[in-house]
Design an enzyme around this catalytic site. Sequence first.
Site, PDB file in Angstrom:
ATOM      1  N   GLU A   1      58.131  53.925  30.282  1.00 13.89           N
ATOM      2  CA  GLU A   1      56.871  53.703  30.298  1.00 13.89           C
ATOM      3  C   GLU A   1      56.239  54.956  30.001  1.00 13.89           C
ATOM      4  OE1 GLU A   1      53.040  53.269  30.906  1.00 13.89           O
ATOM      5  OE2 GLU A   1      54.192  51.615  31.724  1.00 13.89           O
TER       6      GLU A   1
ATOM      7  N   GLN B   1      49.371  44.812  40.470  1.00 18.52           N
ATOM      8  CA  GLN B   1      48.781  43.496  40.228  1.00 18.52           C
ATOM      9  C   GLN B   1      47.572  43.404  41.057  1.00 18.52           C
ATOM     10  OE1 GLN B   1      48.995  41.798  37.564  1.00 18.52           O
ATOM     11  NE2 GLN B   1      51.403  41.945  36.880  1.00 18.52           N
TER      12      GLN B   1
ATOM     13  N   CYS C   1      49.198  39.382  29.526  1.00 18.08           N
ATOM     14  CA  CYS C   1      47.817  39.173  29.808  1.00 18.08           C
ATOM     15  C   CYS C   1      46.895  38.818  28.693  1.00 18.08           C
ATOM     16  CB  CYS C   1      47.409  40.278  30.575  1.00 18.08           C
ATOM     17  SG  CYS C   1      47.443  41.776  29.675  1.00 18.08           S
TER      18      CYS C   1
ATOM     19  N   CYS D   1      30.908  38.736  47.025  1.00 20.68           N
ATOM     20  CA  CYS D   1      31.577  38.564  45.927  1.00 20.68           C
ATOM     21  C   CYS D   1      32.899  37.316  46.386  1.00 20.68           C
ATOM     22  CB  CYS D   1      31.985  39.439  44.924  1.00 20.68           C
ATOM     23  SG  CYS D   1      33.237  38.718  43.654  1.00 20.68           S
TER      24      CYS D   1
END
Length: 453
Positions: free
Chosen positions: A336, A286, A411, A162
């Site tokens: 969080e 990330q 995002c 890939c």
Amino acid sequence: MGLVKKNEVYEGEVVDLTHEGHGVVKKERYPIFIPQTLVDEKIKYKVIKVKKNFAIGKLIEVQSPSQDRVEPPCVYYQQCGGCQLQHLSYEAQLEMKRKQVINLFHHKGKMTHVPIHPTVGMEHPWHYRNKSQIPVGTGRHNEVEMGFYRQRSHQIIDMEQCLIQYDDQNEMMNMVKDLLKKYHIAPYDEQQHKGLVRHLVVRKGYYTQEIMVIFVINGTKLPYQDEIVAALTQKFKNIKSIKLNFQHDRSNVVMGKTSRTIYGQEIIEDQLEQLTFEIGDLSFYQINVTQTQKLYAKALEYAKLTGRETVLDAYCGIGTIGLFMAPHAKHVYGVEVVAEAIEDAQRNAQKNHISNTTFVAGAAEDVILKWQKEGIQPDVVTVDPPRKGCDETFIQTLNQLAPQRIVYVSCNPSTQLRDIESLTDQYELKEITPVDMFPHTTHVETVALLERK
């Protein structure tokens, strides 16, 4: 309706691209969406699905190609659902992503005065994914298959490489495929919920080159474990950790909640600028380190820190943005909902000798109100929520908290627009910078600056 018929072949000109990167041909005002076509192309297409408000077509021939069309370098591109834009030149991909953001904020959101900067791209937009999640299955002739899914399906395209993964991740995928065949280890069958190996997950530090290999299994142990570990570690010297992750659910969720380390250490490490981060099998980190550094640098620029500010980092994950900002702030408070991520954030602060941070687990809106009662008033708030955007209660709390600046990393620009519209009574959207975190796909990340009126 009645303008086009299923299985009929038509000709037309592509007038637009959808946010999924599909070309749009119109019959009168009825849209037909055709993948792998580009604006201004004259094409021949076959209609494969007809709905009340739209149809879907399949490209048969490009009669006059766009100047932005390029030959996709990946041999699996026509079948694989991983990338959607390899047939579009990289410069045009960056412009397409900027246009998506312009369409949302200027046209849909009517915020025409807001500057939307050119998309921040990559110099070499290939081999950028530091985490691979490779499905494992059985082919038609009962052979082991590994690769990625066909578009809109769970059928695996068996592949050897890939182009958006690192080379050694591709080599590892091929080696594991051979090992599963050699030891007759059954791949998982989604339909029957039988078989053992569901996914191979490989995580790699961009700067450290440390690798973690995770076998996601529908069972409790991996047959020939010692032989498999020996083979992998002999070939790949930078493997620091091999784990089994237990996923027994009948679901599409890749990883289960528990893991066991069968070789090496519990975690690997990587760097962002001068900061070191610990990455576990379930840590959120990330995917594209090069672009993350550009994204966070832009967020830091928008925060305009002088060293005197109190910063609140909501949806802080393992603390990456907060720790990035801490050297430039008086104090950073991170919150969080995932408790394990907060433990990671606290460890990462210690590891980097950063003492002006406080990380707490809980729903952002509850924790913030508690902090407010204790007299903590942030000057700057950074948010980086999941795709669904911010919680409505959190937005109300943010309005109540009234920081000077909000730096919103997203995002999913459409939920970002929704949230920003809920803040416009008190805040003015100053500017947006799109960042290309996932080249050759339709995803775009954005960072927006809001200032209190």
